[in-house]
Design a protein around this motif. Sequence first.
Motif, PDB file in Angstrom:
ATOM      1  N   ASP A  29       0.820  -1.214   0.000  1.00  0.00           N
ATOM      2  CA  ASP A  29       0.000   0.000   0.000  1.00  0.00           C
ATOM      3  C   ASP A  29       0.857   1.269   0.000  1.00  0.00           C
ATOM      4  OD1 ASP A  29      -2.621   0.320  -0.342  1.00  0.00           O
ATOM      5  OD2 ASP A  29      -3.166   0.470   1.766  1.00  0.00           O
ATOM      6  N   CYS A  31       3.234   2.105   2.204  1.00  0.00           N
ATOM      7  CA  CYS A  31       3.665   2.585   3.525  1.00  0.00           C
ATOM      8  C   CYS A  31       5.104   2.129   3.790  1.00  0.00           C
ATOM      9  CB  CYS A  31       2.778   2.018   4.626  1.00  0.00           C
ATOM     10  SG  CYS A  31       1.051   2.466   4.440  1.00  0.00           S
ATOM     11  N   SER A 115      -8.233  -1.991   6.579  1.00  0.00           N
ATOM     12  CA  SER A 115      -7.970  -0.900   5.643  1.00  0.00           C
ATOM     13  C   SER A 115      -8.682   0.380   6.084  1.00  0.00           C
ATOM     14  CB  SER A 115      -8.458  -1.331   4.267  1.00  0.00           C
ATOM     15  OG  SER A 115      -7.997  -0.466   3.305  1.00  0.00           O
ATOM     16  N   HIS A 116      -9.965   0.232   6.455  1.00  0.00           N
ATOM     17  CA  HIS A 116     -10.735   1.395   6.927  1.00  0.00           C
ATOM     18  C   HIS A 116     -10.116   1.988   8.185  1.00  0.00           C
ATOM     19  CE1 HIS A 116     -14.426   0.105   4.518  1.00  0.00           C
ATOM     20  NE2 HIS A 116     -14.081   1.307   4.104  1.00  0.00           N
ATOM     21  N   ARG A 119      -6.963   3.835   7.392  1.00  0.00           N
ATOM     22  CA  ARG A 119      -7.261   5.096   6.686  1.00  0.00           C
ATOM     23  C   ARG A 119      -7.800   6.134   7.674  1.00  0.00           C
ATOM     24  NH1 ARG A 119     -11.059   3.695   2.766  1.00  0.00           N
ATOM     25  NH2 ARG A 119      -9.532   2.185   2.074  1.00  0.00           N
ATOM     26  N   ARG A 120      -8.665   5.691   8.584  1.00  0.00           N
ATOM     27  CA  ARG A 120      -9.206   6.628   9.587  1.00  0.00           C
ATOM     28  C   ARG A 120      -8.090   7.126  10.504  1.00  0.00           C
ATOM     29  NH1 ARG A 120     -12.362   5.149  13.443  1.00  0.00           N
ATOM     30  NH2 ARG A 120     -12.530   2.929  13.049  1.00  0.00           N
ATOM     31  N   GLN A 122      -4.999   7.489   9.674  1.00  0.00           N
ATOM     32  CA  GLN A 122      -4.220   8.465   8.888  1.00  0.00           C
ATOM     33  C   GLN A 122      -4.910   9.823   8.912  1.00  0.00           C
ATOM     34  OE1 GLN A 122      -3.732   6.915   4.931  1.00  0.00           O
ATOM     35  NE2 GLN A 122      -1.996   5.652   5.480  1.00  0.00           N
ATOM     36  N   GLU A 123      -6.225   9.796   8.699  1.00  0.00           N
ATOM     37  CA  GLU A 123      -6.972  11.065   8.691  1.00  0.00           C
ATOM     38  C   GLU A 123      -6.926  11.727  10.062  1.00  0.00           C
ATOM     39  OE1 GLU A 123     -10.128   9.576   5.291  1.00  0.00           O
ATOM     40  OE2 GLU A 123     -10.815   9.870   7.349  1.00  0.00           O
TER      41      GLU A 123
ATOM     42  N   THR B 157      -3.571   4.684  -5.817  1.00  0.00           N
ATOM     43  CA  THR B 157      -4.678   5.373  -5.126  1.00  0.00           C
ATOM     44  C   THR B 157      -5.767   5.847  -6.099  1.00  0.00           C
ATOM     45  OG1 THR B 157      -3.391   7.397  -5.266  1.00  0.00           O
ATOM     46  CG2 THR B 157      -3.288   6.201  -3.179  1.00  0.00           C
TER      47      THR B 157
END
Lengths: 453, 194
Positions: A29, A31, A115-116, A119-120, A122-123, B157
Amino acid sequence: MTAAEPFRILVVDDETIVRESLGGWFREDGCKVDCVPSSREALRLVAENRYDLALLDVKMPGMDGLELQARLAEAAPDLTIIIMTAYASVDTAVRALKQGAYDYIVKPFDPDDLSHLVRRAQEHRSLRSENRRLRESLEAVATPESIVGTSPQMRRVQELIASVAPTDATVLVTGKSGTGKELVAKAIHAGSPRRLNALVTVHCGALAEGVLESELFGHEKGAFTGAAYHHKGKFEQADGGTIFLDEIGEVSPRVQVELLRVLEEKTVTRVGGKQPVPTDFRVVAATNRDLESMVKEGKFREDLWWRLNVVTILIPPLSDRPDDIEPLARHFLDRFARQMNLKDVSFSPEAIVALKAHPWPGNVRELQNAIERAVVLGKPPVIRMDDLPFSVTHGGAPRITGRKLEDVERGHIAAVLSETNWNITRAADVLGVDRGTLYNKIQRYKLERPASV
Amino acid sequence: MSPSALSPSALAFRAVGAIAQPLLRDVVTRVSRMVGLPCRALALDDEVRTASVVGRKQWDADRLLAELEMRAEALAVPPIGAPGTVLVGLAAEDMGNAIFTHFFGRARIGGGAVVVSVARLSPTFYGMPDDPDLTARRASLEVLHELAHVAGLRHCTLPNCLMRLAHNVEAIDLRGGAFCAECASRLPRHFLAG
């Protein structure tokens, strides 16, 4: 996450398969991932590197994941932590969350859920960083400490700001043009409980009467030609925050009446409207004019003056506080050097003397411009006298004639007196002697104050 | 392309478990239209060894991929095969590992094999009527995605790129069937058809 700076993840788990699976999965991904089997190694890596996210297994030999979480909270308080567990234990999850974990996830992971979650995270991290940056920039832009100056006059200004800022009192900031009245207003707002709401600035002198009315109080649709939509005025925009009325001395008598009403009633009625709108604002006003004299001359309403003049902060001109010239010059030099990515920039001793000798009729703004110009057009890293937009012989100072030591001394004293407009205190300061010594030298060399000074 | 990436020269497909031959042939045909590499289906002369994830009715994807990579080494040696031949396993059963609940496909950058499970790609897994055409389309796109990993690509992405990470069939259907320009440019020149 940007291409230049990948999201950095630390995986801590004693099981090889977990490290390999998660490491490969995150690397696919994009990272940057480090995987370690123990808390001890995790602490070592965190001490040496910066990570955005750490995934910690709960059950590990030696120091377990929850203890590691507590240690990481001290070592890297900004690190976002997700706890991994093979046992969906509610107690463990609650403990982890109470300790400040961002979330927890139970093995095996549904790729969609993981994954969610990442991502959360990261945000969440990006929002936290943005929030911190904004808070820091707000604090850096305007706090009582950001008002540079070590002179007794400016210390008094800083103390006044610190005292009045946390209150809701109306403040009138006075001082000559270029002394930094707006910076004081920003510092008052930043030090107040209203700092998280807007600081709305209105330059009253720049706007015609009708436009200023509409700007301050807003207008309803159709209130005048061109008013196609209703418009919220600055007082409404400042709801919960501070309104800074700059150049208040320029406001026309008609707008003064309206202002007084708004300040007393804390409601505004839009131009062309009938309904008063309540709004919660604090007023900081500023002027370079003598409002008291204007009141006596009938040019400014006395009742409005009293309303504004609850606390007055007078910023003295730079020529009255020569002690502040050098720290201000260094402050601006640092700022412009940083903006231009220059390192180890400094002034030559002669440049400092010249800066101290200049009368600065344009005040701090003039000093700021002079330093910016010197950094842009000069030859950093050392800013020399020639880089400044004036020189010590500027202004028709007497030239040094003769070769004797006393000729040179006479000429130099005359030059400094000329540069300081014969301000004996400042000239003595520049020359590094006391006032008595300077008077003696003036008499000895028969120096005379020119009629025009 | 990363230094450890493999530039595939040919693709050899084989079924793992009870894969219907028409489905395997359909996937081979579809993939052969999308890549510029020779594709062939291997005859089923032996069984690929599989192992279950402990406590779950799933094949262990990591062990299956390792088994296929070992078999791919033989395919890469002449006269049996050619260097750069990638073995594509189409698995009948659902796959996962001790850490993840499931995978649609598995591959390693520079690895000689990929494995794609058709179990979750079929509408029947979600209680819907069978649709062999849809299953074959999803499977061939997953094969292409995993092959690009072998060739060194990471996830992308961009929403429409085939290299976007997809954890459910809706995401596979939504991301479309083509690589974005950036990802396409990173693939070996002969990889894509045309």
